[in-house]
Design an enzyme around this catalytic site. Structure first.
Site, short mmCIF file in Angstrom:
data_model
loop_
_atom_site.label_atom_id
_atom_site.label_comp_id
_atom_site.label_asym_id
_atom_site.label_seq_id
_atom_site.Cartn_x
_atom_site.Cartn_y
_atom_site.Cartn_z
N GLY A 116 47.35 41.71 48.62
CA GLY A 116 47.71 40.69 47.81
C GLY A 116 48.04 40.83 46.30
CB SER A 117 48.65 38.82 43.63
OG SER A 117 47.72 38.40 43.32
CG PHE A 118 43.15 41.46 41.35
CD1 PHE A 118 44.18 40.70 40.23
CD2 PHE A 118 42.17 42.26 41.00
CE1 PHE A 118 43.44 41.49 38.78
CE2 PHE A 118 41.37 42.44 39.35
CZ PHE A 118 42.64 42.41 38.37
CE LYS A 299 37.90 33.33 38.28
NZ LYS A 299 38.74 33.69 38.19
NE ARG A 363 45.25 32.57 44.20
CZ ARG A 363 44.95 34.78 43.86
NH1 ARG A 363 46.14 35.25 42.98
NH2 ARG A 363 43.72 34.54 44.30
#
Length: 440
Positions: A116-118, A299, A363
């Site tokens: 994924g992106s991270f 969060k 997101r």
């Protein structure tokens, strides 16, 4: 202000702090005590010791200088601030020299689970440390593998960024994990258990796992520090959690970022700190794994609530009140579970909450914004190509709150909206009609 802002990005020292009290007598004869914090005496360099000696004199000059922006007083204050900044920079350089580590030099291979992106951004961050470091990404998508190996681009995420050439991708767990010194886990929480069980036979029992995943497993309420060792069948699997306010795109753009690594093993946390730290990424350490994980999970749910407020155009007053209440709810639950209050006001707590609740790149915030605008959850989720962990975490959070007997009205409202049991408008009305109570 410049010194205060820069302090956020100065190296963190895990050693105990020493306090130095300096008595300063002002022209009005009132005695003023100034307290300076620093490393223990054994860690002070010669330069720092010399600087300590004249701290009282400079503080006295700053206190006795006339008020107002002009004249000699203003120049004197500027001189004191400038010297304080120079000392800070010298201390930073001295600390770096004393705390040099061979972690980067001795690390030969790092594996990243998930594309994924991270996970991709973290692979790029580590790969940039040295050209001969092998970074292997374990993926399930053959197309993404070919794209990374042939074009050095993740064709699915962060397509505008070229990856370092020492990053390779594979669908073979045995190839990816063979000889790895560190493992970054970037698989979404809800899929982590089954994924890890599938690769467990290839995992070295001493391989440190660095979790990038934030959330709670829906049915079991487990965090990643519980999922990883249990799924791998090794209760002693070394574990570290990495968290803090960080968007993958900004890491790829090498914008200044600060994060925290938490582990019960202090030496392991320090090793990962050295592995990741760079001119654009500041890494602090912590031993509060519970606080970092719970703040990172909750969060995301609060960010959905913030997005709902934005989508309904309820205004800044409402947004501030809701986020403040949500922060309190996170603190109530996390401390009941053993988290440190200081963790919740740090990077993985307040820092990550601010980023996720107020920035459109989030997101989870965007899910809330679309819910507040009247869209259905199914339509929103079907249109997304990445996971918004807050959606699946919301129900788990409420179950956890009930287990620890904590009232969480804001986060409970989010869970009910996600379950289609409450409309956003009705949720706001019910929250505003709660009893007027004393703030805690």
């Amino acid at each position: 202000m410049a010194a205060a802002a820069a302090a956020t990005f100065l190296p963190h020292t895990p050693t105990p702090r020493r306090r130095l009290a300096v008595a300063v007598h002002s022209p009005t004869r009132r005695r003023l005590s100034l307290v300076f914090s620093g490393p223990p005496d054994g860690a002070l360099s010669v330069a720092a010791a010399e600087e300590k000696a004249d701290a009282g004199e400079e503080a006295a000059a700053a206190v006795s200088a006339p008020r107002g922006g002009g004249g000699g007083g203003g120049k004197e204050r500027r001189r004191v601030v400038r010297k304080a900044w120079e000392k800070l920079v010298r201390w930073s350089r001295s600390w770096r020299r004393r705390n040099r580590s061979d972690v980067v030099e001795t690390t030969r291979k790092v594996v990243v689970l998930g594309g994924g992106s991270f996970g991709t951004a973290m692979a790029a961050q580590v790969a940039a440390k040295k050209a001969d470091l092998e970074v292997s990404m374990l993926l399930r998508d053959d197309l993404v593998c070919r794209s990374i190996n042939h074009s050095h681009i993740n064709c699915k995420y962060l397509r505008d960024h070229r990856l370092p050439e020492n990053i390779t991708a594979t669908t073979s767990a045995s190839d990816a994990l063979a000889g790895a010194d560190f493992c970054f886990h970037a698989v979404p929480v809800q899929f982590s258990s089954s994924f890890l069980e599938g690769i467990s036979t290839h995992v070295d029992p001493k391989l440190p796992f660095i979790s990038l995943s934030k959330g709670l497993e829906l049915n079991t309420l487990r965090t990643m520090s519980q999922i990883i060792p249990q799924a791998l069948g090794n209760p002693r699997q070394p574990f570290i959690v990495l968290s803090g306010p960080s968007f993958a795109i900004e890491l790829m753009n090498k914008l200044p970022t600060a994060m925290v690594v938490a582990s019960k093993d202090k030496k392991l946390a320090a090793a990962v700190q050295q592995l990741l730290a760079s001119p654009n990424l500041r890494i602090s350490t912590s031993n509060d794994v519970t606080g970092v994980e719970i703040a990172g999970a909750l969060k995301n749910v609060l960010a959905i609530a913030a997005g709902i407020v934005e989508g309904m155009h309820l205004g800044n007053n409402c947004m501030a009140a809701l986020v403040a209440q949500g922060c309190s709810e996170i603190r109530w639950l996390a401390t009941k579970m053993g988290a440190k209050p200081t963790t919740l006001s740090g990077l993985s707590g307040s820092g990550d909450i601010m980023l996720t609740c107020f920035v459109n790149l989030s997101r989870n915030r965007n899910v809330g914004l679309r819910l507040g605008s009247g869209e259905k959850l199914d339509e929103i989720m079907n249109s997304m190509n990445q996971v918004a962990e807050g959606v699946s975490t919301a129900g788990a959070v409420i179950a956890l709150a009930q287990k620890y007997h904590v009232k969480m009205p804001v986060l409970t409202a989010v869970a009910r909206i996600i379950d289609n049991e409450l409309t956003p408008k009705k949720a706001v009305m019910e929250l505003m009609n709660l009893p007027q109570v004393e703030e805690v």
